[in-house]
Scaffold this active site. Structure first.
Site, mmCIF file in Angstrom:
data_model
loop_
_atom_site.group_PDB
_atom_site.id
_atom_site.type_symbol
_atom_site.label_atom_id
_atom_site.label_comp_id
_atom_site.label_asym_id
_atom_site.label_seq_id
_atom_site.Cartn_x
_atom_site.Cartn_y
_atom_site.Cartn_z
ATOM 1 N N ARG A 88 16.853 0.286 -2.940
ATOM 2 C CA ARG A 88 17.097 0.520 -1.512
ATOM 3 C C ARG A 88 18.594 0.494 -1.262
ATOM 4 O O ARG A 88 19.241 -0.520 -1.511
ATOM 5 C CB ARG A 88 16.427 -0.566 -0.668
ATOM 6 C CG ARG A 88 14.939 -0.794 -0.996
ATOM 7 C CD ARG A 88 14.057 0.042 -0.109
ATOM 8 N NE ARG A 88 12.697 0.139 -0.610
ATOM 9 C CZ ARG A 88 11.622 -0.279 0.055
ATOM 10 N NH1 ARG A 88 11.750 -0.857 1.225
ATOM 11 N NH2 ARG A 88 10.419 -0.099 -0.449
ATOM 12 N N GLU A 96 20.172 0.252 1.376
ATOM 13 C CA GLU A 96 20.507 -0.329 2.683
ATOM 14 C C GLU A 96 21.668 -1.306 2.534
ATOM 15 O O GLU A 96 21.742 -2.031 1.555
ATOM 16 C CB GLU A 96 19.289 -1.063 3.254
ATOM 17 C CG GLU A 96 18.134 -0.128 3.557
ATOM 18 C CD GLU A 96 16.771 -0.780 3.413
ATOM 19 O OE1 GLU A 96 16.696 -2.010 3.390
ATOM 20 O OE2 GLU A 96 15.779 -0.034 3.304
ATOM 21 N N HIS A 125 16.948 -9.628 1.201
ATOM 22 C CA HIS A 125 17.079 -8.235 0.763
ATOM 23 C C HIS A 125 18.036 -8.109 -0.405
ATOM 24 O O HIS A 125 19.099 -8.723 -0.416
ATOM 25 C CB HIS A 125 17.645 -7.357 1.888
ATOM 26 C CG HIS A 125 16.697 -7.117 3.011
ATOM 27 N ND1 HIS A 125 16.715 -7.862 4.156
ATOM 28 C CD2 HIS A 125 15.688 -6.220 3.145
ATOM 29 C CE1 HIS A 125 15.762 -7.423 4.973
ATOM 30 N NE2 HIS A 125 15.120 -6.433 4.380
ATOM 31 N N GLU A 181 8.361 -11.235 5.649
ATOM 32 C CA GLU A 181 7.356 -10.285 5.171
ATOM 33 C C GLU A 181 7.290 -10.326 3.642
ATOM 34 O O GLU A 181 8.303 -10.328 2.963
ATOM 35 C CB GLU A 181 7.762 -8.873 5.623
ATOM 36 C CG GLU A 181 6.832 -7.796 5.106
ATOM 37 C CD GLU A 181 7.376 -6.374 5.339
ATOM 38 O OE1 GLU A 181 7.876 -6.100 6.446
ATOM 39 O OE2 GLU A 181 7.289 -5.552 4.402
ATOM 40 N N SER A 192 3.614 -4.827 2.445
ATOM 41 C CA SER A 192 3.137 -3.858 3.428
ATOM 42 C C SER A 192 2.089 -3.000 2.756
ATOM 43 O O SER A 192 2.216 -2.678 1.568
ATOM 44 C CB SER A 192 4.267 -2.947 3.903
ATOM 45 O OG SER A 192 5.141 -3.641 4.743
ATOM 46 N N ARG A 195 10.217 -12.049 -3.310
ATOM 47 C CA ARG A 195 9.886 -12.733 -2.051
ATOM 48 C C ARG A 195 8.684 -13.643 -2.238
ATOM 49 O O ARG A 195 8.609 -14.716 -1.640
ATOM 50 C CB ARG A 195 9.614 -11.715 -0.948
ATOM 51 C CG ARG A 195 10.871 -11.013 -0.507
ATOM 52 C CD ARG A 195 10.660 -10.335 0.823
ATOM 53 N NE ARG A 195 11.797 -9.505 1.163
ATOM 54 C CZ ARG A 195 11.817 -8.704 2.201
ATOM 55 N NH1 ARG A 195 10.747 -8.622 2.984
ATOM 56 N NH2 ARG A 195 12.885 -7.987 2.456
HETATM 57 P P1 ATP Z 1 11.779 -5.458 5.381
HETATM 58 O O1 ATP Z 1 11.242 -5.010 6.699
HETATM 59 O O2 ATP Z 1 11.618 -6.928 5.147
HETATM 60 O O3 ATP Z 1 13.156 -4.963 5.104
HETATM 61 P P2 ATP Z 1 10.306 -3.262 4.304
HETATM 62 O O4 ATP Z 1 9.201 -3.189 5.290
HETATM 63 O O5 ATP Z 1 11.454 -2.328 4.423
HETATM 64 O O6 ATP Z 1 10.853 -4.781 4.245
HETATM 65 P P3 ATP Z 1 8.523 -2.184 2.350
HETATM 66 O O7 ATP Z 1 9.050 -0.826 2.246
HETATM 67 O O8 ATP Z 1 7.338 -2.447 3.176
HETATM 68 O O9 ATP Z 1 9.728 -3.147 2.818
HETATM 69 O O10 ATP Z 1 8.350 -2.738 0.844
HETATM 70 C C1 ATP Z 1 7.253 -3.532 0.428
HETATM 71 C C2 ATP Z 1 7.720 -4.918 0.010
HETATM 72 O O11 ATP Z 1 8.755 -4.840 -0.962
HETATM 73 C C3 ATP Z 1 8.317 -5.722 1.134
HETATM 74 O O12 ATP Z 1 7.318 -6.362 1.913
HETATM 75 C C4 ATP Z 1 9.172 -6.718 0.402
HETATM 76 O O13 ATP Z 1 8.404 -7.799 -0.108
HETATM 77 C C5 ATP Z 1 9.677 -5.898 -0.783
HETATM 78 N N1 ATP Z 1 11.004 -5.368 -0.479
HETATM 79 C C6 ATP Z 1 11.284 -4.249 0.200
HETATM 80 N N2 ATP Z 1 12.603 -4.047 0.308
HETATM 81 C C7 ATP Z 1 13.189 -5.086 -0.327
HETATM 82 C C8 ATP Z 1 14.536 -5.444 -0.564
HETATM 83 N N3 ATP Z 1 15.549 -4.692 -0.132
HETATM 84 N N4 ATP Z 1 14.776 -6.584 -1.261
HETATM 85 C C9 ATP Z 1 13.751 -7.325 -1.706
HETATM 86 N N5 ATP Z 1 12.463 -7.049 -1.524
HETATM 87 C C10 ATP Z 1 12.164 -5.933 -0.827
HETATM 88 MG MG MG Z 2 7.211 -3.322 5.051
#
Ligand code: ATP
Ligand code: MG
Length: 434
Positions: free
Chosen positions: A215, A217, A224, A357, A360, A408
């Site tokens: 990611r 971001e 994250h 979280e 998802s 997480r």
């Molecule tokens: P958040 O809203 O907390 O940034 P997300 O909704 O963008 O998470 P999803 O795309 O739903 O993340 O990814 C599924 C799972 O993968 C998340 O629930 C989280 O446990 C993990 N995850 C996602 N992005 C990250 C990240 N940048 N760092 C660590 N774990 C992550």
């Molecule tokens: Mg999510």
């Protein structure tokens, strides 16, 4: 040839009076003159090696005493009950070899007596991981993976690998790392979502994948990272409620497995691990908004994503793992299936730990035309998704799945402050080395 006969944690009454060979790091040296204590550390604990001048002779005593901290050593000796020694036994050595001497000074203190900044720790991560409490988290992470894998295999799920080098974004947007791929533009994949769905069309029926997601971001938070490990499943011929049950069983099963198999590590971390009770609470997005408005005066519009403050408030109020369900279709990705009778609400869910979280998931759209509409509705161009959409043209089973963040899960299980404590070599906005 294996150098050791035992780990220090194996030493017990049965070995009293017997010879053992231990290997590890020189954790500490306590020198009292005619007697000295060398504490040897391996991944299962500490052992006291008692150096007695009279027993060892002058030469050997002198060289053993001068072993620098964190040198790699081999100790052959006899086990002897000694009430004052840690765990009740000491080793009386007959041979001590330095297999590899450590330089001085050390970049940080692996005995954990001296506190250390996170950045210093991460810079010298190899040394930081020698600290028993740091290592314990990674041994537990491995146990979590073992538990999850055996749970999936027992459910008849096939383990797969999908590409991490891809040509298109999963969800559109800008959160991708571009890479140079010969004469083409390519990216590091942000999620195996599209590929695991295509495997449903391929007839693989039930798949799981444990692998990295990337990611791009620019977040700077404790939960994250720019590279993370995701545990993903996708099942055909099930719905969102079914995969929520799989998810809660997988999570509670991992807690149970760790509680039973990682006693030493939990002891090092000072944790009394409580296995979460099933089933987890389920609350809808609308109920969450009402709760936040009623109890905390947090006013949010239907359709807003839940902010960190609201998540924290819900976590504090509920106090245990819970599912947030029935999200507005507008804030969940295009592949999430809306309810037929109220399309503004979708069958997406999040698994929440009170702190954050964890996962998802959703029932997915499996109808080709509906999927094209949903992609357009999100302002994306279906042409960019042709490779994916093709899998929906020739028979796509109804399916559902989720993605769970490994670090997480581990960080919340072990009450770690920062996700960086649950990742060996974390990658964030400022860190690419080591
Ligand atoms: P958040 O809203 O907390 O940034 P997300 O909704 O963008 O998470 P999803 O795309 O739903 O993340 O990814 C599924 C799972 O993968 C998340 O629930 C989280 O446990 C993990 N995850 C996602 N992005 C990250 C990240 N940048 N760092 C660590 N774990 C992550
Ligand atoms: Mg999510």
């Amino acid at each position: 040839m294996i150098l050791r006969t035992h780990y220090s944690g194996d030493i017990d009454a049965e070995l009293d009076g017997k010879e053992v060979i231990l290997t590890g790091f020189a954790h500490e040296m306590r020198d009292l003159g005619g007697i000295a204590f060398l504490v040897l550390r391996d991944r299962k604990g500490l052992a006291q090696v008692t150096l007695v001048k009279k027993l060892l002779g002058k030469e050997m005593f002198k060289s053993a005493r001068s072993i620098s901290r964190e040198s790699v050593v081999m100790v052959r000796g006899n086990v002897k009950a000694e009430a004052k020694a840690p765990r009740g036994y000491e080793i009386l050595p007959t041979e001590i070899q330095v297999l590899n001497a450590a330089q001085v000074p050390l970049p940080l203190d692996p005995t954990e007596k001296v506190e250390c900044e996170l950045d210093t720790r991460l810079d010298a991560r190899f040394m930081d991981i020698r600290r028993p409490s740091v290592l314990a988290a990674f041994e537990i992470e491995s146990a979590v993976l073992q538990s999850l894998r055996s749970y999936f295999y027992q459910k008849g799920v096939t383990e797969v690998f999908t590409p991490k080098i891809v040509a298109a974004a999963t969800e559109g947007g800008t959160d991708l790392f571009p890479i140079s791929y010969f004469e083409k533009e390519a990216f590091l994949n942000q999620s195996p979502q599209l590929y695991k769905q295509m495997l449903m069309s391929a007839g693989m029926d039930r798949v799981f994948e444990i692998g990295p997601i990337f990611r791009a971001e620019e977040h700077d938070t404790r939960r994250h990272l720019n590279e993370a490990i995701s545990i993903d499943i996708e099942f055909s011929f099930v719905d969102d409620k079914d995969v929520m049950e799989i998810l809660e069983e997988a999570v509670a099963g991992a807690y149970r497995y760790v509680a039973e198999n990682c006693r030493y590590q939990l002891e090092v971390l000072g944790l009394d691990l409580q296995v979460p009770k099933l089933p987890f609470k389920r609350i809808t997005y609308s109920e969450a908004l009402e709760l936040a408005a009623e109890k905390a005066g947090v006013k949010m519009q239907w359709g807003d994503d839940l902010d960190t403050e609201t998540e924290r408030f819900l976590g504090e109020t509920i106090g245990e793992h819970y599912f947030l369900t029935d999200w507005p279709s507008s804030i969940k990705p295009y592949y999430t299936l809306p309810y037929e009778d109220r399309p503004e609400v979708c069958r997406g869910f999040d698994l929440m730990h009170p702190r954050m979280e964890l996962a998802s998931g959703a029932q997915r759209v499996h109808d080709y035309s509906q999927l094209v509409e949903r992609i357009k509705g999100k302002g994306l161009d279906p042409d960019g998704f042709e490779f994916y959409l093709n899998a929906f043209r020739y028979g796509m089973p109804p399916h559902a799945g989720w993605g769970l963040g490994l670090s997480r899960l581990v960080m919340t299980m072990l009450k770690l402050e920062n996700i960086r404590d649950a990742v060996l070599f974390p990658r964030d906005r400022r860190r690419l080395v080591p």
